[in-house]
Motif scaffolding. Structure first.
Motif, mmCIF file in Angstrom:
data_model
loop_
_atom_site.group_PDB
_atom_site.id
_atom_site.type_symbol
_atom_site.label_atom_id
_atom_site.label_comp_id
_atom_site.label_asym_id
_atom_site.label_seq_id
_atom_site.Cartn_x
_atom_site.Cartn_y
_atom_site.Cartn_z
ATOM 1 N N ARG A 179 -47.159 24.959 43.727
ATOM 2 C CA ARG A 179 -45.591 25.410 43.356
ATOM 3 C C ARG A 179 -45.581 26.928 43.168
ATOM 4 O O ARG A 179 -46.573 27.738 42.755
ATOM 5 C CB ARG A 179 -45.361 24.840 41.799
ATOM 6 C CG ARG A 179 -44.262 24.978 41.293
ATOM 7 C CD ARG A 179 -43.825 24.309 40.318
ATOM 8 N NE ARG A 179 -42.568 24.547 39.510
ATOM 9 C CZ ARG A 179 -41.832 24.035 38.590
ATOM 10 N NH1 ARG A 179 -42.457 22.922 37.829
ATOM 11 N NH2 ARG A 179 -40.728 24.146 38.245
ATOM 12 N N GLU A 182 -39.652 28.024 41.570
ATOM 13 C CA GLU A 182 -38.955 26.766 41.852
ATOM 14 C C GLU A 182 -38.975 26.051 43.054
ATOM 15 O O GLU A 182 -38.152 25.265 43.632
ATOM 16 C CB GLU A 182 -37.443 26.938 41.372
ATOM 17 C CG GLU A 182 -37.129 27.126 39.938
ATOM 18 C CD GLU A 182 -37.943 26.293 39.044
ATOM 19 O OE1 GLU A 182 -37.400 24.962 39.010
ATOM 20 O OE2 GLU A 182 -38.448 26.539 38.130
ATOM 21 N N ILE A 194 -37.069 22.649 44.631
ATOM 22 C CA ILE A 194 -37.333 21.357 43.713
ATOM 23 C C ILE A 194 -36.147 20.382 43.898
ATOM 24 O O ILE A 194 -36.248 19.202 43.910
ATOM 25 C CB ILE A 194 -37.730 21.620 42.536
ATOM 26 C CG1 ILE A 194 -39.156 22.215 42.374
ATOM 27 C CG2 ILE A 194 -37.854 20.433 41.464
ATOM 28 C CD1 ILE A 194 -39.648 22.817 40.931
ATOM 29 N N LEU A 246 -44.452 17.350 38.474
ATOM 30 C CA LEU A 246 -43.273 18.212 38.101
ATOM 31 C C LEU A 246 -42.851 17.936 36.603
ATOM 32 O O LEU A 246 -42.242 18.672 36.031
ATOM 33 C CB LEU A 246 -41.839 18.002 38.866
ATOM 34 C CG LEU A 246 -42.032 18.579 40.482
ATOM 35 C CD1 LEU A 246 -41.001 18.007 41.374
ATOM 36 C CD2 LEU A 246 -41.852 20.075 40.258
ATOM 37 N N THR A 247 -43.076 16.669 36.089
ATOM 38 C CA THR A 247 -42.675 16.218 34.881
ATOM 39 C C THR A 247 -43.770 16.161 33.786
ATOM 40 O O THR A 247 -43.428 16.182 32.383
ATOM 41 C CB THR A 247 -42.078 15.014 34.806
ATOM 42 O OG1 THR A 247 -42.658 13.790 35.546
ATOM 43 C CG2 THR A 247 -40.446 15.035 35.965
#
Length: 160
Positions: free
Chosen positions: A28, A31, A128, A148-149
């Motif tokens: 990553r 964003e 994203i 991502l979460t």
């Protein structure tokens, strides 16, 4: 070149005839996420691949990311362990049918520019917000969504 066909909880799937550890990298940058468009099936995925004798699995993630994307990375953590026995991958070039066995690491970019390889037709820093619209196998989507979460590593359930 052969094709890669993923089967998930499919009673018509061929039986697995191998298990080979693999490693992937969730890279990553702000964003965006580093993704490849696979040359064997046209789906988007994180860089990654099979573990080779004589290397650590973390080295596999770093090596595969450089080979597939041209981007050098540093591993920073673990996204999770993905070993669903009901997910098999059929490689038509040699008729190998692998049971899923992938460790996905978190990584940060160090150097290099996204560059396609023989395994990727495109390599991009994908926003994203654009990821949900990309053609992608459900296993990749699950891994990216988790990365991502969640902050804790994914661990497969013990029951099948």
């Amino acid at each position: 070149m052969g094709r890669r066909i993923d089967y998930h909880h499919d009673s018509n799937a061929p039986a697995a005839n191998s298990v080979r550890p693999s490693a992937g990298a969730f890279v990553r940058r702000g964003e965006t996420v580093l993704l490849i468009c696979r040359s064997d099936n046209g789906n988007w995925s994180m860089p990654g691949g099979a573990h080779d004798p004589g290397e650590s699995l973390s080295h596999t993630a770093i090596r595969e990311t450089i080979e597939e994307t041209g981007v050098e990375v540093r591993l920073t953590g673990l996204v999770g362990v993905f070993t669903d026995p009901h997910h098999v991958i059929h490689y038509t070039s040699n008729d190998e049918v692998r049971q899923e066995f992938t460790i996905v690491y978190r990584a940060e970019p160090l150097a290099g520019q996204p560059t396609p390889s023989s395994e990727s037709t495109r390599v991009e820093w994908v926003p994203i917000t654009r990821i949900p619209e990309l053609p992608m196998d459900s296993s990749q989507r699950k891994r990216i969504d988790w990365a991502l979460t969640r902050t804790e590593p994914h661990i497969d359930p013990t029951s099948s």
